[in-house]
Design an enzyme around this catalytic site. Sequence first.
Site, PDB file in Angstrom:
ATOM      1  N   LEU A  36       0.677  -0.832  -0.081  1.00 39.03           N
ATOM      2  CA  LEU A  36      -0.461   0.080   0.042  1.00 39.03           C
ATOM      3  C   LEU A  36       1.184   1.269  -0.117  1.00 39.03           C
ATOM      4  O   LEU A  36       1.323   1.379   0.938  1.00 39.03           O
ATOM      5  CB  LEU A  36      -0.731   0.050   1.107  1.00 39.03           C
ATOM      6  CG  LEU A  36      -1.740  -1.503   0.952  1.00 39.03           C
ATOM      7  CD1 LEU A  36      -2.451  -0.831   2.932  1.00 39.03           C
ATOM      8  CD2 LEU A  36      -2.712  -1.276  -0.043  1.00 39.03           C
TER       9      LEU A  36
ATOM     10  N   ARG B 161       2.161  14.273   6.670  1.00 38.63           N
ATOM     11  CA  ARG B 161       3.246  15.035   8.125  1.00 38.63           C
ATOM     12  C   ARG B 161       4.606  14.823   7.688  1.00 38.63           C
ATOM     13  O   ARG B 161       5.492  15.047   7.917  1.00 38.63           O
ATOM     14  CB  ARG B 161       2.885  13.784   9.529  1.00 38.63           C
ATOM     15  CG  ARG B 161       1.683  14.186  10.463  1.00 38.63           C
ATOM     16  CD  ARG B 161       1.487  13.325  11.150  1.00 38.63           C
ATOM     17  NE  ARG B 161       0.693  11.604  10.708  1.00 38.63           N
ATOM     18  CZ  ARG B 161       0.860  10.892  11.518  1.00 38.63           C
ATOM     19  NH1 ARG B 161       1.132  11.235  12.915  1.00 38.63           N
ATOM     20  NH2 ARG B 161       0.655   9.884  10.910  1.00 38.63           N
TER      21      ARG B 161
ATOM     22  N   LYS C 255       6.243  10.606   0.268  1.00 43.51           N
ATOM     23  CA  LYS C 255       6.520   9.730   1.865  1.00 43.51           C
ATOM     24  C   LYS C 255       6.975   8.478   1.142  1.00 43.51           C
ATOM     25  O   LYS C 255       8.495   8.683   1.656  1.00 43.51           O
ATOM     26  CB  LYS C 255       5.678   9.350   2.371  1.00 43.51           C
ATOM     27  CG  LYS C 255       6.096   9.319   3.862  1.00 43.51           C
ATOM     28  CD  LYS C 255       4.598   8.570   4.595  1.00 43.51           C
ATOM     29  CE  LYS C 255       3.981   7.765   5.059  1.00 43.51           C
ATOM     30  NZ  LYS C 255       3.062   7.027   5.828  1.00 43.51           N
TER      31      LYS C 255
ATOM     32  N   ASN D 279      54.534  11.081 -13.182  1.00 44.82           N
ATOM     33  CA  ASN D 279      54.207  12.244 -11.900  1.00 44.82           C
ATOM     34  C   ASN D 279      53.774  13.754 -11.653  1.00 44.82           C
ATOM     35  O   ASN D 279      54.701  14.166 -14.107  1.00 44.82           O
ATOM     36  CB  ASN D 279      55.883  12.215 -11.258  1.00 44.82           C
ATOM     37  CG  ASN D 279      55.338  13.005  -9.438  1.00 44.82           C
ATOM     38  OD1 ASN D 279      54.770  12.366  -9.222  1.00 44.82           O
ATOM     39  ND2 ASN D 279      55.748  14.253 -10.083  1.00 44.82           N
TER      40      ASN D 279
ATOM     41  N   ALA E  51      53.741  19.986  -8.807  1.00 47.02           N
ATOM     42  CA  ALA E  51      52.488  20.233  -7.909  1.00 47.02           C
ATOM     43  C   ALA E  51      51.892  21.564  -8.645  1.00 47.02           C
ATOM     44  O   ALA E  51      52.521  21.924  -9.798  1.00 47.02           O
ATOM     45  CB  ALA E  51      52.799  21.340  -6.570  1.00 47.02           C
TER      46      ALA E  51
ATOM     47  N   TYR F  80      38.683  23.253 -20.347  1.00 45.28           N
ATOM     48  CA  TYR F  80      36.734  23.921 -20.597  1.00 45.28           C
ATOM     49  C   TYR F  80      37.367  25.336 -21.783  1.00 45.28           C
ATOM     50  O   TYR F  80      38.191  25.860 -21.327  1.00 45.28           O
ATOM     51  CB  TYR F  80      36.343  24.332 -19.821  1.00 45.28           C
ATOM     52  CG  TYR F  80      35.055  25.150 -19.821  1.00 45.28           C
ATOM     53  CD1 TYR F  80      34.191  24.383 -20.327  1.00 45.28           C
ATOM     54  CD2 TYR F  80      34.152  25.577 -18.959  1.00 45.28           C
ATOM     55  CE1 TYR F  80      33.074  24.548 -20.872  1.00 45.28           C
ATOM     56  CE2 TYR F  80      33.621  26.532 -19.596  1.00 45.28           C
ATOM     57  CZ  TYR F  80      32.397  25.582 -20.555  1.00 45.28           C
ATOM     58  OH  TYR F  80      30.878  26.074 -20.317  1.00 45.28           O
TER      59      TYR F  80
HETATM   60  C1  UD1 Z   1      -3.864   1.891   9.662  1.00 50.16           C
HETATM   61  C2  UD1 Z   1      -4.824   0.436   9.887  1.00 50.16           C
HETATM   62  C3  UD1 Z   1      -4.245   0.531  11.591  1.00 50.16           C
HETATM   63  C4  UD1 Z   1      -3.182   0.626  11.639  1.00 50.16           C
HETATM   64  C5  UD1 Z   1      -2.291   1.839  11.152  1.00 50.16           C
HETATM   65  C6  UD1 Z   1      -0.532   1.246  11.012  1.00 50.16           C
HETATM   66  C7  UD1 Z   1      -6.840   0.779   8.135  1.00 50.16           C
HETATM   67  C8  UD1 Z   1      -8.008   1.466   8.602  1.00 50.16           C
HETATM   68  N1  UD1 Z   1      -6.269   1.052   9.504  1.00 50.16           N
HETATM   69  O1  UD1 Z   1      -4.171   3.054  10.055  1.00 50.16           O
HETATM   70  O2  UD1 Z   1      -5.415  -0.207  12.429  1.00 50.16           O
HETATM   71  O3  UD1 Z   1      -2.898   0.914  12.987  1.00 50.16           O
HETATM   72  O4  UD1 Z   1      -2.612   1.548   9.981  1.00 50.16           O
HETATM   73  O5  UD1 Z   1      -0.055   2.310  10.678  1.00 50.16           O
HETATM   74  O6  UD1 Z   1      -6.153  -0.052   7.665  1.00 50.16           O
HETATM   75  N2  UD1 Z   1      -3.166   3.666   2.368  1.00 50.16           N
HETATM   76  C9  UD1 Z   1      -3.259   3.737   0.608  1.00 50.16           C
HETATM   77  N3  UD1 Z   1      -4.649   4.217   0.129  1.00 50.16           N
HETATM   78  C10 UD1 Z   1      -5.507   5.173   1.733  1.00 50.16           C
HETATM   79  C11 UD1 Z   1      -5.136   4.656   2.645  1.00 50.16           C
HETATM   80  C12 UD1 Z   1      -3.846   4.538   3.064  1.00 50.16           C
HETATM   81  O7  UD1 Z   1      -2.860   3.420   0.474  1.00 50.16           O
HETATM   82  O8  UD1 Z   1      -6.499   5.159   1.025  1.00 50.16           O
HETATM   83  C13 UD1 Z   1      -1.721   2.981   2.242  1.00 50.16           C
HETATM   84  C14 UD1 Z   1      -0.733   4.609   3.304  1.00 50.16           C
HETATM   85  O9  UD1 Z   1       0.035   4.231   2.551  1.00 50.16           O
HETATM   86  C15 UD1 Z   1       0.443   3.540   3.862  1.00 50.16           C
HETATM   87  C16 UD1 Z   1      -0.868   2.558   4.446  1.00 50.16           C
HETATM   88  O10 UD1 Z   1      -2.216   2.666   3.498  1.00 50.16           O
HETATM   89  O11 UD1 Z   1       1.251   2.138   3.392  1.00 50.16           O
HETATM   90  C17 UD1 Z   1      -1.474   2.825   5.726  1.00 50.16           C
HETATM   91  O12 UD1 Z   1      -1.979   4.120   5.757  1.00 50.16           O
HETATM   92  P1  UD1 Z   1      -1.977   5.325   7.087  1.00 50.16           P
HETATM   93  O13 UD1 Z   1      -3.010   6.019   6.590  1.00 50.16           O
HETATM   94  O14 UD1 Z   1      -0.797   5.425   7.581  1.00 50.16           O
HETATM   95  O15 UD1 Z   1      -2.536   4.272   7.823  1.00 50.16           O
HETATM   96  P2  UD1 Z   1      -3.918   4.978   8.676  1.00 50.16           P
HETATM   97  O16 UD1 Z   1      -5.273   4.470   7.998  1.00 50.16           O
HETATM   98  O17 UD1 Z   1      -4.187   5.552   9.153  1.00 50.16           O
HETATM   99 CA    CA Z   2       0.356   5.168   9.563  1.00 51.39          CA
END
Ligand code: UD1
Ligand code: CA
Length: 589
Positions: free
Chosen positions: A27, A34, A41, A422, A425, A432
Amino acid sequence: MTAQTVPTTDDSGTPQDRPRLAAAVVLAAGEGTRMRSSTPKMLHTIGGRSLLGHVLTATRELDARRTAVVVRHQAERVAEHARAIAEGVLVVEQDELPGTGAAVRSALSVLDAAAHADRAAHGVPLGQEGQVLGDGLEGAVLVVAGDLPLLDAGTLGELVASHVADGNAVTVLTTVVADPTGYGRVVREDGTGDVLKIVEHRDASAEELEVAEINTSVYVFDAGVLRAGLARITQHNAQGELYLTDVVALAREDGGQVRAIVSEDPYAVEGVNDRVQLATLGRILNDRVLEDWMRAGVTIVDPATTWVDVDVDLAPDVTILPGTQLHGATVVSAGATIGPDTTLTDVEVGEGAVVSRTHATLSVIGAGANVGPFAYLRPGSVLGEKGKIGTFVETKNAQIGAGSKVPHLSYVGDATVGEGTNIGAATVFVNYDGVHKHHTTIGSHARTGADNLFVAPVTVGDGAYTGAGSVIRQDVPAGALGVSAGAQRNIDGWVERRRPGTAAAQAAAAARGEGVEPTGDDDSSDDAVVPATEPATLTGAMPALGAQALRELAKHADAADQPRPTSPHSEALDDTFTIRTARTEGTDR
Ligand code: UD1
Ligand code: CA
């Protein structure tokens, strides 16, 4: 529904010692707000590798049939990066719906289509192994967030193995943290300890908020369970998102078994959400990389100030001195010493070479060579065996042959230098002309004088010499001496006439043994000619070396006793050339 077992044969029918994943889904669609960055990221790096690259490296070892990366935020950049670092990866764009559930749904539809296409291509008849063509992907599916750079293949392998061994519908990787704020909480069943559900922080009850065990966003799902669950999840929650985590409770509803493995390594499952976590995990990763190298026979004098990227390769008995950074695909061979205060990026260092206080990129340093202190090797610098690039020397696109030396204060750009040569110095390879770069070639066993300019394109033949202070604009044939500087003129009495009252004028007067007033203001006048005298000896108190330093110095005394060779430049002036000192009557301006 019970979990399907994962096929235990690979394409050639050989039994595998571990089950093969049907797919891995990474994902990487989240925005990463942040980080406060214009760079997605997933493309931020630690240890010389992107966050996404770390996760893809770990999942690659599991040898899933297919790997899908889900992108959306800055989709093109992330997609391009994913394709560049992981060949054959399926890049899936997440649809407009928000949340991790939506992300995996997008991935699964592409993986299903790929599975259909595979079957069609291999002519697998309908119904074989109980498969229905309409079901698409079958088997175990790993889902992992792309922002877990310290996640290792070992942890993932255990997760998959326990998923298969227990016949789970879903297996979740969890961890227990001191402050679970913001994370999904893992709610377990009394007695069995099986997982009932995962509740997101903003949807949790007061009692659920007390749970310290959190979801790490690393799971293995049975493909059928995942498909059935994703079809039923809704956006009816505090964030209005499709939660992947809701599939857990749905799997239970359908009679599936959901278990969790608790990670013992808190860093392996720590995600990067901001730059503080990026630095923290970067430091931990570096510590681990250094420890591995020390155990493999590399001396690292000061791990706190040493940084080594994950793709660097070090041989046993390499010594790394404090303040050293080794980046990219740098390779250091046995017995070499690097540092202190050296940064090498994509540099190859040969056996036993010594590289100190050097900044080098895309360069090759031969075995037994010596570089620095204070050297700058720009891309394309290649130093042969036992060669030397010394102090305050910059090189670029320069091949310096075996045993050749550029010891002091020089720039060598766009050049080929043969072997055993050699370079004097303070030499500049003038490459260029303001529009184009040109090449300089210096042969083997040549001796070029100090303070030379080689105005490219120009060639100096094998065994040739050049005089000190020469500007070499024309080729110097093999064995010739090239000289361009004119004869020296001394204008006697100049200092006392033109700089009266200065310390230099007083010293000059004292050297003549009298305080004679300089006469006249005509530089060419002979009036003020004074006999040459020896310079005054030192009269003030001088600091002296201690006894131990004197003993060390004595060890080097032999070198100082060598007979001094005569200067080829002065010989040339005396014997070979008729020096035309035009305007001998001229001014000194
Ligand atoms: C998610 C989990 C939460 C877990 C936490 C750990 C869900 C609903 N919750 O939280 O239980 O404790 O991760 O960090 O899944 N991403 C996508 N598409 C989206 C949203 C997120 O690909 O629409 C990806 C982000 O890039 C990331 C990962 O999913 O790699 C987690 O996303 P993030 O927003 O950090 O986590 P939460 O949804 O807050
Ligand atoms: Ca997260």
